[in-house]
Design a protein around this motif. Structure first.
Motif, PDB file in Angstrom:
ATOM      1  N   MET A  90       0.842  -1.186   0.000  1.00 53.31           N
ATOM      2  CA  MET A  90       0.000   0.000   0.000  1.00 53.31           C
ATOM      3  C   MET A  90       0.890   1.254   0.000  1.00 53.31           C
ATOM      4  O   MET A  90       1.905   1.314   0.694  1.00 53.31           O
ATOM      5  N   VAL A  91       0.492   2.245  -0.775  1.00 55.06           N
ATOM      6  CA  VAL A  91       1.229   3.506  -0.836  1.00 55.06           C
ATOM      7  C   VAL A  91       0.252   4.660  -0.626  1.00 55.06           C
ATOM      8  O   VAL A  91      -0.966   4.501  -0.726  1.00 55.06           O
ATOM      9  N   ASP A  92       0.815   5.829  -0.329  1.00 53.51           N
ATOM     10  CA  ASP A  92      -0.021   6.988  -0.025  1.00 53.51           C
ATOM     11  C   ASP A  92      -0.524   7.695  -1.273  1.00 53.51           C
ATOM     12  O   ASP A  92      -1.598   8.290  -1.275  1.00 53.51           O
ATOM     13  N   THR A  93       0.252   7.646  -2.347  1.00 58.21           N
ATOM     14  CA  THR A  93      -0.138   8.341  -3.572  1.00 58.21           C
ATOM     15  C   THR A  93      -0.052   7.391  -4.762  1.00 58.21           C
ATOM     16  O   THR A  93       0.825   6.518  -4.810  1.00 58.21           O
ATOM     17  N   PRO A  94      -0.938   7.560  -5.740  1.00 55.03           N
ATOM     18  CA  PRO A  94      -0.927   6.677  -6.915  1.00 55.03           C
ATOM     19  C   PRO A  94       0.405   6.687  -7.657  1.00 55.03           C
ATOM     20  O   PRO A  94       0.804   5.677  -8.234  1.00 55.03           O
ATOM     21  N   ALA A  95       1.111   7.804  -7.633  1.00 59.37           N
ATOM     22  CA  ALA A  95       2.375   7.905  -8.370  1.00 59.37           C
ATOM     23  C   ALA A  95       3.425   6.937  -7.847  1.00 59.37           C
ATOM     24  O   ALA A  95       4.361   6.580  -8.566  1.00 59.37           O
ATOM     25  N   ASP A  96       3.280   6.506  -6.582  1.00 56.78           N
ATOM     26  CA  ASP A  96       4.251   5.589  -5.979  1.00 56.78           C
ATOM     27  C   ASP A  96       3.862   4.128  -6.176  1.00 56.78           C
ATOM     28  O   ASP A  96       4.624   3.235  -5.806  1.00 56.78           O
ATOM     29  N   ALA A  97       2.695   3.893  -6.735  1.00 55.11           N
ATOM     30  CA  ALA A  97       2.201   2.524  -6.851  1.00 55.11           C
ATOM     31  C   ALA A  97       2.774   1.820  -8.068  1.00 55.11           C
ATOM     32  O   ALA A  97       3.111   2.442  -9.073  1.00 55.11           O
ATOM     33  N   ARG A  98       2.884   0.514  -7.955  1.00 53.21           N
ATOM     34  CA  ARG A  98       3.284  -0.321  -9.076  1.00 53.21           C
ATOM     35  C   ARG A  98       2.112  -1.155  -9.592  1.00 53.21           C
ATOM     36  O   ARG A  98       2.110  -1.582 -10.733  1.00 53.21           O
ATOM     37  N   LEU A  99       1.146  -1.390  -8.688  1.00 51.97           N
ATOM     38  CA  LEU A  99      -0.008  -2.214  -9.035  1.00 51.97           C
ATOM     39  C   LEU A  99      -1.306  -1.539  -8.623  1.00 51.97           C
ATOM     40  O   LEU A  99      -1.391  -0.920  -7.565  1.00 51.97           O
ATOM     41  N   MET A 156      -6.240   6.576 -13.510  1.00 52.94           N
ATOM     42  CA  MET A 156      -5.049   6.228 -12.730  1.00 52.94           C
ATOM     43  C   MET A 156      -3.986   5.579 -13.613  1.00 52.94           C
ATOM     44  O   MET A 156      -2.796   5.887 -13.498  1.00 52.94           O
ATOM     45  N   LEU A 157      -4.403   4.697 -14.512  1.00 52.71           N
ATOM     46  CA  LEU A 157      -3.447   4.046 -15.394  1.00 52.71           C
ATOM     47  C   LEU A 157      -2.818   5.042 -16.370  1.00 52.71           C
ATOM     48  O   LEU A 157      -1.633   4.938 -16.708  1.00 52.71           O
ATOM     49  N   ALA A 158      -3.611   6.014 -16.804  1.00 52.81           N
ATOM     50  CA  ALA A 158      -3.082   7.028 -17.728  1.00 52.81           C
ATOM     51  C   ALA A 158      -2.104   7.965 -17.020  1.00 52.81           C
ATOM     52  O   ALA A 158      -1.125   8.429 -17.624  1.00 52.81           O
ATOM     53  N   ALA A 159      -2.362   8.223 -15.735  1.00 50.10           N
ATOM     54  CA  ALA A 159      -1.516   9.149 -14.981  1.00 50.10           C
ATOM     55  C   ALA A 159      -0.198   8.518 -14.547  1.00 50.10           C
ATOM     56  O   ALA A 159       0.810   9.223 -14.357  1.00 50.10           O
ATOM     57  N   VAL A 160      -0.196   7.190 -14.382  1.00 45.95           N
ATOM     58  CA  VAL A 160       1.010   6.485 -13.923  1.00 45.95           C
ATOM     59  C   VAL A 160       1.351   5.428 -14.972  1.00 45.95           C
ATOM     60  O   VAL A 160       0.829   4.314 -14.935  1.00 45.95           O
ATOM     61  N   PRO A 161       2.199   5.734 -15.922  1.00 48.86           N
ATOM     62  CA  PRO A 161       2.468   4.840 -17.062  1.00 48.86           C
ATOM     63  C   PRO A 161       2.935   3.435 -16.668  1.00 48.86           C
ATOM     64  O   PRO A 161       2.630   2.468 -17.358  1.00 48.86           O
ATOM     65  N   ASP A 162       3.683   3.314 -15.552  1.00 51.71           N
ATOM     66  CA  ASP A 162       4.212   2.004 -15.157  1.00 51.71           C
ATOM     67  C   ASP A 162       3.238   1.206 -14.288  1.00 51.71           C
ATOM     68  O   ASP A 162       3.552   0.086 -13.882  1.00 51.71           O
ATOM     69  N   LEU A 163       2.086   1.763 -14.009  1.00 48.75           N
ATOM     70  CA  LEU A 163       1.109   1.092 -13.149  1.00 48.75           C
ATOM     71  C   LEU A 163       0.474  -0.083 -13.900  1.00 48.75           C
ATOM     72  O   LEU A 163       0.057   0.052 -15.051  1.00 48.75           O
ATOM     73  N   ARG A 164       0.414  -1.230 -13.260  1.00 48.18           N
ATOM     74  CA  ARG A 164      -0.176  -2.427 -13.866  1.00 48.18           C
ATOM     75  C   ARG A 164      -1.467  -2.786 -13.152  1.00 48.18           C
ATOM     76  O   ARG A 164      -1.541  -2.727 -11.921  1.00 48.18           O
TER      77      ARG A 164
END
Length: 314
Positions: A1-10, A29-37
């Motif tokens: 779990m992370v505090d902000t979407p930018a820090d997330a990987r999943l 969220m997926l568009a804002a964080v390109p590496d998010l799966r």
């Protein structure tokens, strides 16, 4: 779990319906964080087989009005998360399950095969069926290659056809009653209500899958009833519980049998039943085994999630 979407990987969702409920948020969220799966992590084959167009493919793409959403499915078919060693996943989701079973199986382990034979012959109810009554093709999906198909209609028809002087059929659809999940503790209610009062108890799952075992067969053993079950060869229930002391109706797939619940439980079954009760008492009193199963689950889950992050199947 992370505090902000930018820090997330999943980004993890748990139900196929989440695409409809949160589609725009997921896409943003997926568009804002390109590496998010995106991961659909499902614990319930019934949900998957009923709601998902494709519950058996690991890598999928959801077409939405916002665009294509690639995602990974982690469920009983596509992952190793639910391949339990001694205790099925479902019993680990709430500590009350094992807490309920521990004193009941300890008591049951003190009974001999002869005592069980007498108990079954004196049971007040011949059989108990405590499931939602379901009918219709929508509740009968089948994915043969994955070993997964629905049993809700099968078990409802089995219950309807069962004969005996005292056959109990309860649950939504059988009676004018609310869903049992609305009770404060539906599991304890079931165990207390039917404790040492019936000869046979339905333990049919809502879905057949080789790695899916819920609380139902354990409930039957806990209350001192012979479980009625349905499992193919190689089903995980045989590894978890062995093959003694319960009735398997897998051979009756095409034609649902008319089960006579008045039939006595034979001595051989009683002997196997007593051995299984002894095993369950040892298992639920073994804190190390319980902790080891939690550890196995955590390791398997992290392993699968890391494989998503890395973009490959480890």
């Amino acid at each position: 779990m992370v505090d902000t979407p930018a820090d997330a990987r999943l980004l993890v969702i748990s139900h196929h319906a989440d695409f409809d409920l949160f589609g725009s948020q997921i896409y943003e969220m997926l568009a804002a964080v390109p590496d998010l799966r995106l991961v659909l992590l499902s614990e319930e084959p019934f949900w998957d087989s009923i709601w998902m167009p494709d519950p058996v493919s690991r890598h999928q793409v959801r077409e939405t009005v916002h665009g294509a959403l690639p995602y990974t499915v982690l469920n009983h078919v596509t992952s190793d998360i639910y391949k339990s060693e001694k205790i099925p996943y479902f019993l680990l989701t709430d500590p009350r399950y094992i807490a309920h079973y521990r004193p009941m199986t300890a008591r049951n382990a003190g009974m001999s095969a002869t005592a069980w034979h007498h108990h079954f012959s004196q049971a007040r109810a011949d059989a108990v069926f405590l499931n939602i009554r379901r009918t219709g093709q929508v509740f009968s999906p089948c994915f043969v290659d994955a070993g997964m198909w629905a049993l809700s209609v099968y078990r409802s028809n089995f219950a309807a056809q069962c004969i005996g002087r005292s056959v109990v059929r309860k649950g939504y659809g059988w009676e004018d009653a609310p869903l049992r999940q609305e009770l404060d503790d539906w599991h304890r209610d079931k165990l207390v209500r039917f404790d040492h009062s019936c000869r046979y108890m339905s333990a049919f799952e809502n879905t057949h899958h080789p790695d899916y075992v819920s609380e139902k067969i354990y409930d039957a053993f806990a209350v001192g009833a012979v479980p009625l079950y349905y499992a193919s060869s190689g089903h995980r229930v045989s590894r978890l519980l062995g093959t003694e002391g319960w009735r398997n109706f897998y051979d009756h797939t095409d034609t649902i049998p008319v089960f006579d619940a008045e039939r006595p439980v034979d001595q051989k079954t009683c002997e196997g039943y007593a051995r299984t009760q002894e095993y369950l008492a040892r298992l639920f009193d073994d804190r190390q085994a319980i902790e080891a199963e939690y550890e196995r689950l955590c390791v398997a889950l992290v392993h699968e999630l890391n494989s998503v992050i890395s973009g490959r199947r480890i």
